[in-house]
Design a protein around this motif. Structure first.
Motif, PDB file in Angstrom:
ATOM      1  N   GLU A 169       0.712  -1.133  -0.060  1.00  0.00           N
ATOM      2  CA  GLU A 169       0.009   0.117   0.003  1.00  0.00           C
ATOM      3  C   GLU A 169       0.830   1.385   0.095  1.00  0.00           C
ATOM      4  OE1 GLU A 169      -2.759  -0.092   3.128  1.00  0.00           O
ATOM      5  OE2 GLU A 169      -3.841  -1.820   2.455  1.00  0.00           O
ATOM      6  N   VAL A 170       0.535   2.252  -0.972  1.00  0.00           N
ATOM      7  CA  VAL A 170       1.151   3.290  -0.961  1.00  0.00           C
ATOM      8  C   VAL A 170       0.264   4.587  -0.817  1.00  0.00           C
ATOM      9  CG1 VAL A 170       2.894   4.966  -2.261  1.00  0.00           C
ATOM     10  CG2 VAL A 170       2.908   2.325  -2.533  1.00  0.00           C
ATOM     11  N   GLU A 171       0.423   5.236   0.206  1.00  0.00           N
ATOM     12  CA  GLU A 171      -0.467   6.357   0.389  1.00  0.00           C
ATOM     13  C   GLU A 171       0.202   7.712   0.391  1.00  0.00           C
ATOM     14  OE1 GLU A 171      -1.851   6.272   4.533  1.00  0.00           O
ATOM     15  OE2 GLU A 171      -2.845   4.331   4.193  1.00  0.00           O
ATOM     16  N   PHE A 172      -0.580   8.787  -0.425  1.00  0.00           N
ATOM     17  CA  PHE A 172      -0.274  10.297  -0.413  1.00  0.00           C
ATOM     18  C   PHE A 172      -1.308  11.092  -0.267  1.00  0.00           C
ATOM     19  CE2 PHE A 172      -1.867   8.413  -4.252  1.00  0.00           C
ATOM     20  CZ  PHE A 172      -2.680   9.438  -5.008  1.00  0.00           C
ATOM     21  N   GLU A 173      -0.826  12.337  -0.273  1.00  0.00           N
ATOM     22  CA  GLU A 173      -1.875  13.564   0.176  1.00  0.00           C
ATOM     23  C   GLU A 173      -1.338  14.613  -0.222  1.00  0.00           C
ATOM     24  OE1 GLU A 173      -2.563  13.224   4.437  1.00  0.00           O
ATOM     25  OE2 GLU A 173      -0.552  13.870   4.656  1.00  0.00           O
ATOM     26  N   TYR A 174      -2.161  15.741  -0.163  1.00  0.00           N
ATOM     27  CA  TYR A 174      -2.068  17.252  -0.356  1.00  0.00           C
ATOM     28  C   TYR A 174      -0.672  17.362   0.531  1.00  0.00           C
ATOM     29  CZ  TYR A 174      -2.235  22.421  -0.106  1.00  0.00           C
ATOM     30  OH  TYR A 174      -1.834  23.556  -0.293  1.00  0.00           O
ATOM     31  N   PRO A 175       0.336  18.283   0.243  1.00  0.00           N
ATOM     32  CA  PRO A 175       0.436  18.935  -0.948  1.00  0.00           C
ATOM     33  C   PRO A 175       1.162  18.147  -2.164  1.00  0.00           C
ATOM     34  CG  PRO A 175       2.328  19.701   0.503  1.00  0.00           C
ATOM     35  CD  PRO A 175       1.160  18.459   1.151  1.00  0.00           C
ATOM     36  N   PHE A 176       1.303  16.889  -2.276  1.00  0.00           N
ATOM     37  CA  PHE A 176       1.710  16.038  -3.247  1.00  0.00           C
ATOM     38  C   PHE A 176       3.364  16.238  -3.550  1.00  0.00           C
ATOM     39  CE2 PHE A 176      -2.548  17.359  -4.356  1.00  0.00           C
ATOM     40  CZ  PHE A 176      -3.271  16.164  -4.036  1.00  0.00           C
ATOM     41  N   ARG A 177       3.791  16.038  -2.339  1.00  0.00           N
ATOM     42  CA  ARG A 177       5.318  16.009  -2.410  1.00  0.00           C
ATOM     43  C   ARG A 177       5.674  14.424  -2.522  1.00  0.00           C
ATOM     44  NH1 ARG A 177       4.817  20.195   1.624  1.00  0.00           N
ATOM     45  NH2 ARG A 177       5.782  22.350   0.870  1.00  0.00           N
ATOM     46  N   LEU A 178       5.467  13.968  -3.684  1.00  0.00           N
ATOM     47  CA  LEU A 178       5.643  12.411  -3.958  1.00  0.00           C
ATOM     48  C   LEU A 178       6.959  11.949  -3.804  1.00  0.00           C
ATOM     49  CD1 LEU A 178       3.090  12.124  -6.899  1.00  0.00           C
ATOM     50  CD2 LEU A 178       2.848  12.191  -4.651  1.00  0.00           C
ATOM     51  N   HIS A 179       8.061  12.813  -3.893  1.00  0.00           N
ATOM     52  CA  HIS A 179       9.548  12.280  -3.681  1.00  0.00           C
ATOM     53  C   HIS A 179       9.727  11.971  -2.296  1.00  0.00           C
ATOM     54  CE1 HIS A 179       9.665  16.719  -2.606  1.00  0.00           C
ATOM     55  NE2 HIS A 179      10.862  16.225  -2.172  1.00  0.00           N
ATOM     56  N   LEU A 217       8.166   7.502  -4.407  1.00  0.00           N
ATOM     57  CA  LEU A 217       7.758   8.039  -5.779  1.00  0.00           C
ATOM     58  C   LEU A 217       8.567   9.235  -6.416  1.00  0.00           C
ATOM     59  CD1 LEU A 217       4.092   7.885  -4.666  1.00  0.00           C
ATOM     60  CD2 LEU A 217       5.132   6.243  -5.838  1.00  0.00           C
ATOM     61  N   VAL A 218       8.156   9.455  -7.615  1.00  0.00           N
ATOM     62  CA  VAL A 218       8.798  10.519  -8.338  1.00  0.00           C
ATOM     63  C   VAL A 218       8.038  11.723  -8.380  1.00  0.00           C
ATOM     64  CG1 VAL A 218      10.084  10.974 -10.363  1.00  0.00           C
ATOM     65  CG2 VAL A 218      10.072   8.803  -9.595  1.00  0.00           C
ATOM     66  N   GLY A 219       8.577  12.991  -8.288  1.00  0.00           N
ATOM     67  CA  GLY A 219       8.014  14.186  -8.434  1.00  0.00           C
ATOM     68  C   GLY A 219       7.654  15.074  -7.170  1.00  0.00           C
ATOM     69  N   THR A 245       1.590   8.319  -9.682  1.00  0.00           N
ATOM     70  CA  THR A 245       0.760   7.635  -8.752  1.00  0.00           C
ATOM     71  C   THR A 245       0.091   6.446  -9.437  1.00  0.00           C
ATOM     72  OG1 THR A 245      -1.185   8.905  -8.744  1.00  0.00           O
ATOM     73  CG2 THR A 245       0.447   9.437  -7.021  1.00  0.00           C
ATOM     74  N   ASP A 246       0.186   6.221 -10.786  1.00  0.00           N
ATOM     75  CA  ASP A 246      -0.207   5.221 -11.534  1.00  0.00           C
ATOM     76  C   ASP A 246       0.440   3.900 -11.202  1.00  0.00           C
ATOM     77  OD1 ASP A 246      -1.388   3.399 -13.394  1.00  0.00           O
ATOM     78  OD2 ASP A 246      -0.658   4.367 -15.093  1.00  0.00           O
ATOM     79  N   PRO A 247      -0.364   2.852 -10.718  1.00  0.00           N
ATOM     80  CA  PRO A 247       0.389   1.723 -10.060  1.00  0.00           C
ATOM     81  C   PRO A 247       1.393   0.908 -11.296  1.00  0.00           C
ATOM     82  CG  PRO A 247      -1.795   1.675  -9.194  1.00  0.00           C
ATOM     83  CD  PRO A 247      -1.428   2.773 -10.074  1.00  0.00           C
ATOM     84  N   ASP A 248       0.894   0.739 -12.407  1.00  0.00           N
ATOM     85  CA  ASP A 248       1.657   0.514 -13.547  1.00  0.00           C
ATOM     86  C   ASP A 248       2.866   1.036 -13.710  1.00  0.00           C
ATOM     87  OD1 ASP A 248      -0.445  -1.481 -14.055  1.00  0.00           O
ATOM     88  OD2 ASP A 248      -1.402  -0.039 -15.516  1.00  0.00           O
ATOM     89  N   GLU A 249       2.876   2.446 -13.471  1.00  0.00           N
ATOM     90  CA  GLU A 249       4.300   3.346 -13.589  1.00  0.00           C
ATOM     91  C   GLU A 249       5.327   2.792 -12.399  1.00  0.00           C
ATOM     92  OE1 GLU A 249       5.394   4.974 -16.413  1.00  0.00           O
ATOM     93  OE2 GLU A 249       3.639   4.626 -17.370  1.00  0.00           O
ATOM     94  N   VAL A 250       4.437   2.845 -11.288  1.00  0.00           N
ATOM     95  CA  VAL A 250       5.155   2.704  -9.973  1.00  0.00           C
ATOM     96  C   VAL A 250       6.154   1.252 -10.099  1.00  0.00           C
ATOM     97  CG1 VAL A 250       5.277   2.452  -7.598  1.00  0.00           C
ATOM     98  CG2 VAL A 250       3.832   4.217  -8.649  1.00  0.00           C
ATOM     99  N   ILE A 251       5.206   0.405 -10.644  1.00  0.00           N
ATOM    100  CA  ILE A 251       5.957  -1.061 -10.807  1.00  0.00           C
ATOM    101  C   ILE A 251       7.292  -1.124 -11.463  1.00  0.00           C
ATOM    102  CG2 ILE A 251       5.459  -3.405 -11.764  1.00  0.00           C
ATOM    103  CD1 ILE A 251       2.468  -3.028 -11.029  1.00  0.00           C
ATOM    104  N   ASN A 252       7.253  -0.121 -12.279  1.00  0.00           N
ATOM    105  CA  ASN A 252       8.753  -0.191 -13.190  1.00  0.00           C
ATOM    106  C   ASN A 252       9.891   0.122 -12.001  1.00  0.00           C
ATOM    107  OD1 ASN A 252       7.401  -1.139 -15.416  1.00  0.00           O
ATOM    108  ND2 ASN A 252       6.904   1.343 -16.043  1.00  0.00           N
TER     109      ASN A 252
END
Length: 293
Positions: free
Chosen positions: A62-72, A91-93, A166-173
């Motif tokens: 499970e990967v959780e994210f939220e505002y303000p979207f500091r995904l890195h 995650l990236v970005g 945050t697309d799981p198909d992209e994160v799997i890579n």
């Protein structure tokens, strides 16, 4: 409560029924919708990594994210399928700038709309006493309209990038174990971003409201009358009624006088003289009785 009752009694709430006040109410409401749908968002997606050695598999990452979207700064642990400890991946970005800018514009729009409504309801007469109040209101409204355009476009682009990151198909890579053919990696649950899509829609609705409100605020500034006076033809005074030299009023009636006008002159006698000239009767002197004899 007494102060509140006095304010309500003195308030001019009929302005809310007019376009100037009604649109401000809509701006106040939709600003809340815009920054709340974006600022309160939190999402989650799930993946599974099935290793050749089933004991090392993890079927519920499970990967959780939220505002303000500091995904890195968002990370998760994934198995390596080679024994040992799982690897930590990020995650990236970083999309906080566009998201925070959008929410900031929404909050300030909410505050300004509330302040403007208070002015319209309680000090409308002072607001309209001179042109300074409406002119300041017009400038601020134009600035907010421009800011809604910029922030909505920026957040729409940022949201598109957030969806990709945050697309799981992209994160799997990003998972090393998924590069091996004997391991199976798949998406279990994708994030729901309908709330974020709604926030973008509210952003552009706010843009339309603020642009539309420009016209009604502009009419309060007095600039419209000034522009109308600039382009209106000059109003010159017409000549007094006793001056009939122009327009035909001062011309002699062609049917009066010698051309058919009835002017009885019983002493007038005229005719041609021996010299060939014409002599009118009123210029001749009466002949004495002795000469006639």
């Amino acid at each position: 409560m007494d102060v509140v009752n006095q304010l309500v009694a003195q308030g001019q709430f009929t302005i809310i029924k007019q376009p100037l006040g009604f649109i401000k109410v809509l701006q106040w409401i939709f600003a809340i919708f815009a920054f709340s749908t974006c600022g309160s968002y939190s999402g989650m997606f799930k993946m599974s990594v099935e290793c050749e050695n089933r004991s090392e598999s993890n079927l519920g990452i499970e990967v959780e994210f939220e505002y303000p979207f500091r995904l890195h700064q968002v990370y998760f642990d994934a198995p390596t399928c080679k024994g040992g400890n799982p690897e930590r991946l990020f995650l990236v970005g970083d999309y906080s700038s566009s998201a925070e800018f959008f929410v900031t514009i929404g909050v300030f729009s909410f505050l300004y709309s509330m302040a403007a409504l208070s002015v319209y309801c309680f000090v409308l007469e002072k607001y309209r006493e001179n042109a300074k109040g409406p002119q300041i209101d017009f400038v601020v409204t134009a600035v907010f309209a421009f800011m809604w355009l910029v922030s909505s476009c920026a957040w729409a682009k940022g949201l598109s990038d957030v969806k990709t990151a945050t697309d799981p198909d992209e994160v799997i890579n990003l998972i090393t174990a998924c590069d091996e053919q004997e391991n199976r990696c798949r998406e279990v649950y994708e994030p729901k971003v309908s709330g974020l899509n709604t926030s973008v829609a509210f952003g552009f609705i706010n843009l339309i409201l603020w642009i539309g409100n420009l016209w009604f605020v502009f009419k309060e500034t007095g600039w419209l009358a000034a522009f109308s006076g600039t382009y209106a033809p000059s109003q010159e005074k017409q000549p007094a009624p006793d001056s009939f030299a122009q327009g035909g009023y001062g011309q002699q009636d062609p049917y009066a006088g010698s051309q058919g006008g009835y002017q009885p002159e019983y002493g007038q006698q005229g005719g041609y003289t021996e010299d060939g000239g014409y002599s009118q009767g009123y210029e001749q002197q009466p002949t004495s009785y002795s000469n006639q004899m």
